[in-house]
Design a protein around this motif. Structure first.
Motif, PDB file in Angstrom:
ATOM      1  N   UNK C 165      29.311 117.860  45.313  1.00 13.01           N
ATOM      2  CA  UNK C 165      28.749 116.648  44.740  1.00 13.01           C
ATOM      3  C   UNK C 165      27.294 116.496  45.153  1.00 13.01           C
ATOM      4  N   UNK C 166      26.537 115.743  44.397  1.00  4.95           N
ATOM      5  CA  UNK C 166      25.126 115.513  44.737  1.00  4.95           C
ATOM      6  C   UNK C 166      24.851 114.013  44.771  1.00  4.95           C
ATOM      7  N   UNK C 167      24.459 113.556  45.950  1.00  2.00           N
ATOM      8  CA  UNK C 167      24.133 112.146  46.147  1.00  2.00           C
ATOM      9  C   UNK C 167      22.639 111.997  46.338  1.00  2.00           C
ATOM     10  N   UNK C 168      22.106 110.945  45.728  1.00  2.00           N
ATOM     11  CA  UNK C 168      20.689 110.649  45.889  1.00  2.00           C
ATOM     12  C   UNK C 168      20.542 109.301  46.573  1.00  2.00           C
ATOM     13  N   UNK C 169      19.985 109.316  47.778  1.00  2.00           N
ATOM     14  CA  UNK C 169      19.641 108.085  48.474  1.00  2.00           C
ATOM     15  C   UNK C 169      18.310 107.617  47.895  1.00  2.00           C
ATOM     16  N   UNK C 170      18.364 106.579  47.111  1.00  2.00           N
ATOM     17  CA  UNK C 170      17.169 106.084  46.429  1.00  2.00           C
ATOM     18  C   UNK C 170      16.687 104.767  46.991  1.00  2.00           C
ATOM     19  N   UNK C 171      16.665 104.681  48.314  1.00  2.00           N
ATOM     20  CA  UNK C 171      16.126 103.458  48.924  1.00  2.00           C
ATOM     21  C   UNK C 171      14.729 103.173  48.373  1.00  2.00           C
ATOM     22  N   UNK C 172      13.995 104.248  48.108  1.00  4.35           N
ATOM     23  CA  UNK C 172      12.658 104.107  47.502  1.00  4.35           C
ATOM     24  C   UNK C 172      12.601 104.900  46.181  1.00  4.35           C
ATOM     25  N   UNK C 173      13.723 104.835  45.450  1.00  3.41           N
ATOM     26  CA  UNK C 173      13.769 105.493  44.149  1.00  3.41           C
ATOM     27  C   UNK C 173      12.683 104.948  43.215  1.00  3.41           C
ATOM     28  N   UNK C 174      12.456 103.664  43.293  1.00  2.93           N
ATOM     29  CA  UNK C 174      11.423 103.054  42.445  1.00  2.93           C
ATOM     30  C   UNK C 174      10.061 103.682  42.714  1.00  2.93           C
ATOM     31  N   UNK C 175       9.768 103.900  43.982  1.00  2.15           N
ATOM     32  CA  UNK C 175       8.471 104.507  44.308  1.00  2.15           C
ATOM     33  C   UNK C 175       8.362 105.911  43.758  1.00  2.15           C
ATOM     34  N   UNK C 176       9.476 106.633  43.770  1.00  2.24           N
ATOM     35  CA  UNK C 176       9.446 107.996  43.228  1.00  2.24           C
ATOM     36  C   UNK C 176       9.251 107.978  41.719  1.00  2.24           C
ATOM     37  N   UNK C 177      10.001 107.132  41.032  1.00  2.80           N
ATOM     38  CA  UNK C 177       9.871 107.061  39.574  1.00  2.80           C
ATOM     39  C   UNK C 177       8.463 106.612  39.195  1.00  2.80           C
ATOM     40  N   UNK C 178       7.974 105.624  39.922  1.00  4.56           N
ATOM     41  CA  UNK C 178       6.632 105.116  39.614  1.00  4.56           C
ATOM     42  C   UNK C 178       5.591 106.213  39.813  1.00  4.56           C
ATOM     43  N   UNK C 179       5.777 107.002  40.835  1.00  4.04           N
ATOM     44  CA  UNK C 179       4.815 108.066  41.113  1.00  4.04           C
ATOM     45  C   UNK C 179       4.884 109.153  40.053  1.00  4.04           C
ATOM     46  N   UNK C 180       6.090 109.532  39.706  1.00  3.13           N
ATOM     47  CA  UNK C 180       6.260 110.678  38.811  1.00  3.13           C
ATOM     48  C   UNK C 180       6.100 110.295  37.350  1.00  3.13           C
ATOM     49  N   UNK C 181       6.310 109.036  37.064  1.00  2.00           N
ATOM     50  CA  UNK C 181       6.184 108.612  35.666  1.00  2.00           C
ATOM     51  C   UNK C 181       7.240 109.210  34.749  1.00  2.00           C
ATOM     52  N   UNK C 182       8.329 109.625  35.319  1.00  2.00           N
ATOM     53  CA  UNK C 182       9.390 110.220  34.507  1.00  2.00           C
ATOM     54  C   UNK C 182      10.456 109.184  34.178  1.00  2.00           C
TER      55      UNK C 182
END
Lengths: 334, 334, 334, 334
Positions: C165-182
């Protein structure tokens, strides 16, 4: 001619005889005469009043010991190659209800005071981090190395200073004592060990290991944990009988010496350059090429590969001297 | 002349001989020849391909079975007097990681379809309540009563309809089969049982019980759980040997019949009015006054008091016919 | 002027208004109108039908996710510096009932395919060893680094091949999306992520995080686990309200961009040589001497030391631009 | 006009104002000014130095309390209808790692000294049985009944004698104190209570309950358990703020009195014959026929059926007096 593991060896005659001698009606669980003698006999051996319980496997003994020393939210410092980390399918985590093994490195699968101190230095003292509660070492170690009384005491002193429990996985405790020639007390409570898993199965027993609490009061909850884990056999006298038979007349030491001697003979034949680790108990880690390993196997010797260019051989209480000599000769001839 | 428990009995000669015969080097854990035969032999016995594992105690067998059938947030329906509830110090809770035993009442420690249905009716289907995931029954029961194939199948049918697993604690399964004279399959998978703890220790074994999965695929995780619980003995061949010896030539049935017969003789002597429970296996629950109990004890018979005015006696595979007759006579003479 | 942590920041006005707007009688637990909308709204955001649950903390979200992906006898591969290993006091071990975190190293607290493969190569496929069941990564990572969609997909592919299984801890998922623009889908299920802990608290929320199952069927047991863990708040509508308010009008992205921009401004002032890690989210790890750190603190800036010669600064959604500029100026002046 | 549950009620204005007032940067977790005041404020309220922690739900508070009072192999004596047994999906079993709830019966969901003694009498003091370690009671009870200080002290005295911990589930502690007019100390530590789950959410709070240890030293491990369970919110000040706001000026008592008064008015209208239980807090259990229930619902009143011929109504801090009067009138008119 198998040198896979001392786990594969037969059971020594004293144990078989003791099973036969115990084969009559007695009180169930550990209420029988033999089980009731255990603490007394081990107290004599260790020169101190101890509480001793039988359990069926070293894994259970280790896990029960750690459950006493470490709360679910605590940590156990051990070597990365420790049996408790590597070969027990998470038994410590099961019995402690989720404690964390905190791994250190070190030569010969041995934990050093420096490594413990270095790990402790990385832990913030706050509720966000698992706080170490215990140290667990294995003597003889998973690489067949021994801790001396002084080495053990150095770890015991750190534990005392830092409020950590000290557990000794003694699956091959007999081999260590036989090698060092010291008193069992010197490798345990005198050096700060709180709980010992004292192995008998690899050393000629069938299905019985001893769990020794040097502070007798700390054994109380373990009686419940053992039952709750399904390790309180109803015919427990057959487990007690095995241990008593091996303590009587120092069979445990005799067996361990035999295994150690066999390992020494092979080591002598192999020569220092082939030895990945000094041979201090009954395990050998040798540098042999794939072709050399194949050559040995073609002569009927069996053993495990242990990473590229290395093999592991284990001798046991009943290693046949003739086979050992043939193996020594074969290795010398490589 | 002790009638405390079949747990206290000796080990039958076939088992002792099998231990001696197994006493040579073989592969460790359950890789040996004997362990590898277990599933085959039990598949023949049960007329179906099953997965069979040895474990050291019935408590471990039961708890491993329940861990497969019930998640940590689920419940196991069982009788209030069930061994799993009353005599295992919470082993089911330990192995299932906190599942809840949901207790029903019923005559003779037997679970009835009505009792299961009544309990199910009290459970709201929402996340605030623990949802039942399995039913566990004991055959022969803790009060020496048997479930017939039909009674078992009625429970199996409820389980099937409601999506519940069905576990059978067979610590005295041999006594039930011997009494009923049915095929082992009729009391198990044909009646809807998913997992069986098949007892050998009370019936003449030393330290080995079998855990039988009638759907072989459901055994997979149990191999890990068994190891993790410290129940994978390194010299497992000595456990396999015990079971194989008792299956060979139907020693298990012979032993159980002997125990049942002894109980029958005592029951006949006691007479129906003294019997708290019909005697259907090897346990007797008798109404005797304190004075009567004292009289029996003064003649050398030992047994447990079982609440006011009642005692429990248990016969075993090796109950001495002479002692049984003396006991029968003594009871008749009360 | 505190740059300790985004955890310390205030709650954004949209959330406060949503709490006020939700302040009326409604159905308890998660039966209210707002909670019932969660899965719908997240399904739209992720362009796929998902199951979404609120929970009160990222630690609970992570631990619940891992309990779904990993059995008690399994392992979770993660970075040594992962929050789940280092800052949750063993929550994964608690919720999984004792699974083992299997640690890998890697630059920027990022897990690489090579590191996963190398770890897998060390695990024997037998019952003696804990078998890996899942991989957990953090995006943005604990060192403020982001995984691109391609990097995530490479890990997802390994997980697919190896049955992990693959888990993503996205405590700062918003920051990643905002940075990547994806698209959020590109960093999650399209790249093989099974479960996402979607953080809102560090990004302007008060007490509500989202747990997203991309396979909706896998959420079933989590409803029970959440309740059992005491995380099913009776007035759950106030948690749903926070999340809905931050998704509405992309407040979550606006807030994350503000934090990222503030970090960028400071990073620009610091210059590449001071940066221990590239700044890709809202965390800065700077090389400053003890004297320089003291100089900054004497001007009113607060932050954590992060090992010798390094400090950590974290910006947040409400970092005051004036304070950020003063800090940038102060760092430039060092 | 819903009388389902006080869980469904809105949040009182003092709490909403406190959330707004706390909405600025502060130290994370429980290092903030407000959280640091909790123990002080509760110590004043209870006239004794206590340790107080916030947690997000009553279920978490109860389970954390029991984890302190009971080991994994122990038991907690409680009423069959206790919230911890019936409505927490096994949270006590999860947090205690598998302790057993030992159920007693009793009128009004109240535990009596006689019931505790009777249960204790059934437990053999051996390792085969789970040994009781604590008693848990609920005041006001799940049936809206109160324990007086004397009733509580009688249970406290048994606990003291038998070495059991005493936990009080005070989800509606405010209603009990408001009804009895006694000092909070009289219902807790003066009567032998060790740990209190002090409820605020049902009484006008949003997401914060207090866990009170009357022996401050016993709180130590709970800080780790709370974190490990994912209940240490990073913006904990918003939880502390709720509690402080409700303690200030005795808002908690004002709110509880309002709920109790509303229940009294309805009870007075219903008349003694309809009351299944005396109304001592804010819950009403009424005998109404299905037709009567339907009649009430047709007038816009909503509530739960509670078994055949019975309904449950719960008032809350903000029950609208006009609605309460209309309900009272409607019931009188049945």
């Amino acid at each position: 001619m198998r040198f896979f593991s001392d786990n594969a060896a037969a059971v020594c005659p004293e144990v078989m005889e003791a099973l036969a001698a115990a084969n009559h009606l007695d009180t169930a669980y550990d209420g029988d005469t033999l089980s009731q003698r255990l603490s007394r006999v081990f107290s004599d051996l260790f020169e101190r009043e101890v509480a001793a319980l039988w359990v069926g496997t070293g894994t259970a003994a280790n896990a029960l010991a750690l459950a006493e020393l470490c709360p679910p939210h605590g940590g156990v410092i051990c070597h990365r190659d420790a049996h408790i980390n590597n070969d027990e399918c998470g038994a410590p985590e099961f019995y402690t209800h989720g404690a964390k093994l905190m791994l250190v490195e070190g030569e010969g699968a041995k934990v050093t005071p420096q490594a413990v101190e270095a790990l402790l230095a990385t832990v913030r003292k706050d509720v966000h981090q698992v706080q170490p509660a215990a140290v667990s070492i294995t003597n003889a170690s998973e690489y067949g190395r021994v801790y001396t009384p002084d080495e053990t005491a150095a770890l015991g002193e750190i534990c005392r200073q830092r409020g950590l429990g000290l557990h000794l996985d003694g699956a091959r405790f007999a081999n260590a004592v036989a090698r060092l020639g010291c008193a069992p007390a010197d490798l345990t409570w005198r050096a700060g060990v709180d709980v010992l898993s004292f192995g008998f199965v690899k050393n000629g027993g069938m299905s019985s290991e001893a769990l020794i609490f040097f502070d007798r009061d700390r054994a109380a909850a373990t009686h419940y944990r053992r039952k709750r884990a399904g390790h309180l056999l109803s015919k427990g006298r057959y487990l007690a009988a095995q241990i008593l038979a091996m303590l009587e007349g120092d069979v445990w030491l005799r067996n361990a010496r035999a295994a150690n001697d066999a390992a020494d003979r092979i080591a002598g034949a192999a020569g220092a350059e082939r030895l990945v680790e000094p041979v201090e108990a009954n395990e050998l880690f040798l540098r042999v090429t794939a072709a050399e390993a194949a050559a040995l196997r073609s002569q009927g010797f069996d053993f495990y590969d242990w990473g590229p260019g290395q093999v592991r051989l284990v001798t046991s209480w009943d290693s046949d001297p003739a086979q050992v000599d043939r193996l020594a000769t074969a290795i010398r001839a490589l």
